[in-house]
Design an enzyme around this catalytic site. Structure first.
Site, mmCIF file in Angstrom:
data_model
loop_
_atom_site.group_PDB
_atom_site.id
_atom_site.type_symbol
_atom_site.label_atom_id
_atom_site.label_comp_id
_atom_site.label_asym_id
_atom_site.label_seq_id
_atom_site.Cartn_x
_atom_site.Cartn_y
_atom_site.Cartn_z
ATOM 1 C CB VAL A 183 -6.758 33.986 31.650
ATOM 2 C CG1 VAL A 183 -5.951 32.991 32.425
ATOM 3 C CG2 VAL A 183 -7.884 34.527 32.490
ATOM 4 C CB VAL A 237 -8.527 46.865 19.352
ATOM 5 C CG1 VAL A 237 -8.253 46.520 17.895
ATOM 6 C CG2 VAL A 237 -7.282 46.626 20.209
ATOM 7 C CG HIS A 445 10.664 26.480 58.067
ATOM 8 N ND1 HIS A 445 10.383 27.746 57.595
ATOM 9 C CD2 HIS A 445 12.011 26.439 58.306
ATOM 10 C CE1 HIS A 445 11.513 28.458 57.572
ATOM 11 N NE2 HIS A 445 12.501 27.681 57.995
HETATM 12 P P1 NAI Z 1 -10.694 37.228 29.465
HETATM 13 O O1 NAI Z 1 -12.108 37.547 29.687
HETATM 14 O O2 NAI Z 1 -9.878 36.661 30.562
HETATM 15 O O3 NAI Z 1 -9.928 38.548 28.975
HETATM 16 C C1 NAI Z 1 -10.327 39.272 27.848
HETATM 17 C C2 NAI Z 1 -9.819 40.687 27.983
HETATM 18 O O4 NAI Z 1 -9.997 41.353 26.737
HETATM 19 C C3 NAI Z 1 -10.576 41.497 29.031
HETATM 20 O O5 NAI Z 1 -9.670 42.025 29.964
HETATM 21 C C4 NAI Z 1 -11.280 42.575 28.223
HETATM 22 O O6 NAI Z 1 -11.373 43.801 28.903
HETATM 23 C C5 NAI Z 1 -10.366 42.689 26.999
HETATM 24 N N1 NAI Z 1 -11.045 43.261 25.809
HETATM 25 C C6 NAI Z 1 -12.280 42.976 25.345
HETATM 26 N N2 NAI Z 1 -12.543 43.700 24.231
HETATM 27 C C7 NAI Z 1 -11.446 44.457 23.977
HETATM 28 C C8 NAI Z 1 -11.106 45.419 22.973
HETATM 29 N N3 NAI Z 1 -11.947 45.741 21.987
HETATM 30 N N4 NAI Z 1 -9.896 46.014 23.023
HETATM 31 C C9 NAI Z 1 -9.023 45.690 24.018
HETATM 32 N N5 NAI Z 1 -9.299 44.801 24.990
HETATM 33 C C10 NAI Z 1 -10.491 44.178 24.970
HETATM 34 O O7 NAI Z 1 -10.683 36.277 28.170
HETATM 35 P P2 NAI Z 1 -9.525 35.405 27.531
HETATM 36 O O8 NAI Z 1 -8.198 35.806 28.040
HETATM 37 O O9 NAI Z 1 -9.774 35.439 26.068
HETATM 38 O O10 NAI Z 1 -9.855 33.956 28.066
HETATM 39 C C11 NAI Z 1 -11.135 33.363 27.818
HETATM 40 C C12 NAI Z 1 -11.479 32.423 28.912
HETATM 41 O O11 NAI Z 1 -10.685 31.253 28.842
HETATM 42 C C13 NAI Z 1 -11.241 33.003 30.279
HETATM 43 O O12 NAI Z 1 -12.409 33.630 30.729
HETATM 44 C C14 NAI Z 1 -10.928 31.832 31.122
HETATM 45 O O13 NAI Z 1 -12.087 31.395 31.737
HETATM 46 C C15 NAI Z 1 -10.460 30.760 30.140
HETATM 47 N N6 NAI Z 1 -9.016 30.528 30.331
HETATM 48 C C16 NAI Z 1 -8.571 30.107 31.545
HETATM 49 C C17 NAI Z 1 -7.245 29.915 31.781
HETATM 50 C C18 NAI Z 1 -6.803 29.508 33.128
HETATM 51 O O14 NAI Z 1 -7.633 29.084 33.918
HETATM 52 N N7 NAI Z 1 -5.533 29.604 33.452
HETATM 53 C C19 NAI Z 1 -6.246 30.132 30.742
HETATM 54 C C20 NAI Z 1 -6.815 30.609 29.513
HETATM 55 C C21 NAI Z 1 -8.152 30.768 29.332
#
Ligand code: NAI
Ligand code: FAD
Length: 467
Positions: A183, A237, A445
């Site tokens: 996200v 990474v 609509h």
């Molecule tokens: P996320 O869990 O959504 O995404 C993290 C991504 O990083 C995953 O797809 C994972 O596979 C990837 N990843 C992990 N290790 C990696 C590596 N070594 N190399 C490459 N990719 C790797 O976490 P994110 O985006 O940091 O957000 C954290 C939290 O913040 C979310 O779980 C969400 O709950 C909250 N959030 C919610 C929002 C919304 O509701 N619109 C907006 C922003 C954050």
């Protein structure tokens, strides 16, 4: 009661903590809230939901201005002032956190600024400008979360940054390398892509938005690629290094172990968030953590220590502001002797990109895994009159309903205003509506909301009316 003796002390003033404090006060309790930073509102208001949406909104306006040709509107190249944009975001944050100050005083909640830590289960020490000792019958841990990183990779906060620093940039990166296609990566990646940056996303999983319904991930990948975002999926990474203003990111392909090297001027680390319990003194009272460092609670949000509770990002479940808020209200009502309820299955998830992605209930993959008999109805926005009128052709609404009972089990959408549209699906599912119920309800609509009705009609095996 002495001045520093409270019915409830809440540690942390994010959407979990401040909402819990307000509900406790409304229910007649004497409440204190402790916040280590000088402003209230937690991650969400200071460095999360609100500033990110402010950036998304500004960048969306900028992008739209440059893409109005087909509407017959010619605009000379709009001037971009990222510093001013960033200042507006800071202003929004100042206003909204000030609003929480007002709510605290309106509800007669005593605010203490400083680091809260347990002395014993009924005593919280606040280490701020001056030290305070608070006594309480009940203590709520609402200390939230902080950005996670990859072991061995240093976040220097200048070139290798988290969302917190990305939200206060005063220049547009030339090439932003985003680690994590979740996200934060996609929302913040969208912001800078729209402002003119090259954005490359390196993601370990084989898809972006890997936990959402696969149709949403697939559609968004297509849309983002069209917008110019670059993806390196299935890559872990291995190294990030900084030399002056240059950041080099190295990653390894899961498939064939080949090495990828990217060079940019900023690297955004967006690989998830972790619960924040540092310096809280949990050891002093024996509060247990689970294997992922979250405060362990039972289904009533009680920890293993009598009188200590925990809510929000610091406990299990979705790390979302509205989930934290629901838990805040739940807990206040529980502590007041009421019998509240939270339906965790109906906590919606939204990604505020353009188009937006929104989801509630079970995904098709989850239904398959559980062997739940289901049927699916999908309606594409390109067939919606309202979407056509505004040239919004991407996305769909997908309704998953139980094969026999027709009860809606999940709704997943990509499209214009999906963030707002999902609320109807949440309401429908909370009242255990069938797909036919929605198909028979009159929708205005032309609106985007008709797509939910049409997808529901398709799911009931009736033919949609517009296709
Ligand atoms: P996320 O869990 O959504 O995404 C993290 C991504 O990083 C995953 O797809 C994972 O596979 C990837 N990843 C992990 N290790 C990696 C590596 N070594 N190399 C490459 N990719 C790797 O976490 P994110 O985006 O940091 O957000 C954290 C939290 O913040 C979310 O779980 C969400 O709950 C909250 N959030 C919610 C929002 C919304 O509701 N619109 C907006 C922003 C954050
Ligand atoms: P937090 O908001 O993290 O608040 C915890 C507070 O406790 C903090 O202020 C912290 O300083 C304080 N604290 C911690 N320890 C102590 C201590 N010992 N003493 C005193 N104070 C302490 N969610 C959504 O639902 N929608 C979104 O659009 C959205 N966008 C996001 C965008 C970004 C960039 C990020 C990072 C997150 C986003 N989130 C979004 C997630 C959302 O911000 C969190 O789920 C939410 O803030 C969690 O609330 P909380 O009250 O549990 O914790």
């Amino acid at each position: 009661m002495s001045d520093n003796k409270f019915d409830v002390v809440v540690i942390g003033s994010g959407p979990g903590g401040y909402v819990c404090a307000i509900r406790c006060a409304q229910l007649g309790m004497k409440v204190a809230i402790v916040e280590k930073y000088s402003t209230l509102g937690g991650t969400c208001l200071n460095v999360g939901c609100i500033p990110s949406k402010a950036w998304l909104d500004s960048s969306e306006r900028f992008y739209e201005l440059a893409h109005l040709d087909e509407h017959g509107i010619g605009v000379t190249k709009p001037k971009l002032d990222v510093k001013k944009m960033s200042e507006r975001v800071a202003g929004v944050v100042k206003d909204i956190t000030g609003g929480v100050d007002y709510l605290m005083s309106k509800n007669k909640i005593t605010v203490f600024h400083g680091m809260g830590s347990f002395v014993d289960k009924n005593t919280v020490k606040v280490s701020g400008e001056k030290e305070e000792t608070l006594k309480a019958d009940k203590v709520v841990i609402a200390t939230g979360s902080k950005p996670a990183s990859i072991p061995g990779i240093e976040i220097d906060k200048e070139r290798v940054i988290t969302s917190t620093e990305a939200l206060t940039l005063t220049e547009c990166p030339k090439h932003m390398i985003v680690i994590g296609g979740g996200v934060i990566g996609l929302e913040m990646g969208s912001v800078f892509l729209r402002l003119g940056a090259k954005v490359s996303v390196v993601e370990y999983a084989d898809d972006i938005l890997a936990t959402m319904d696969k149709d949403c991930s697939k559609e968004m990948k297509k849309v983002f690629k069209k917008q110019g975002m670059e993806f390196h999926l299935g890559h872990g990474v291995t190294d990030v290094s900084v030399k002056g203003k240059k950041v080099t990111v190295k990653a390894k392909s899961k498939k064939d172990e080949s090495e990828l090297t990217l060079e940019g001027d900023y690297c955004l680390m967006a690989v998830g968030r972790k619960p924040f319990t540092d310096n809280l003194g949990l050891d002093a009272v024996g509060v247990k953590l689970d294997d992922r460092g979250r405060v362990e609670t039972d289904k009533h949000l009680k920890t293993n220590v009598d009188g200590i509770y925990a809510i929000g990002d610091v406990v299990k479940g979705a790390m979302l502001a509205h989930k934290a808020e629901e838990e805040g209200v739940y807990l206040a009502e529980l502590m007041a002797g009421q019998k509240p309820h939270i339906n965790y299955n109906l906590v919606p998830g939204v990604v505020y990109t353009w188009p937006e992605v929104a989801s509630v209930g079970e995904t098709e993959q989850e239904l398959k895994a559980k062997k739940t008999p289901y049927k699916s109805g999908k309606f594409p926005f390109k067939a919606s009159g309202r979407a056509k009128a505004s040239s919004e052709s991407s996305g769909f609404v997908k309704v998953l309903a139980h094969k026999e009972t027709d009860e809606i089990l999940g709704v997943h959408m990509v499209g214009p205003r999906a963030a707002d549209l999902i609320a109807e699906a949440v309401t429908a599912m909370e009242f255990r509506a069938s797909a036919e119920d929605i198909g028979r309800i009159c929708h205005p609509h032309p609106t985007y909301s008709e797509a939910f009705k049409e997808a529901s009609l398709v799911a009931t095996d009736k033919r949609g009316l517009n296709i």
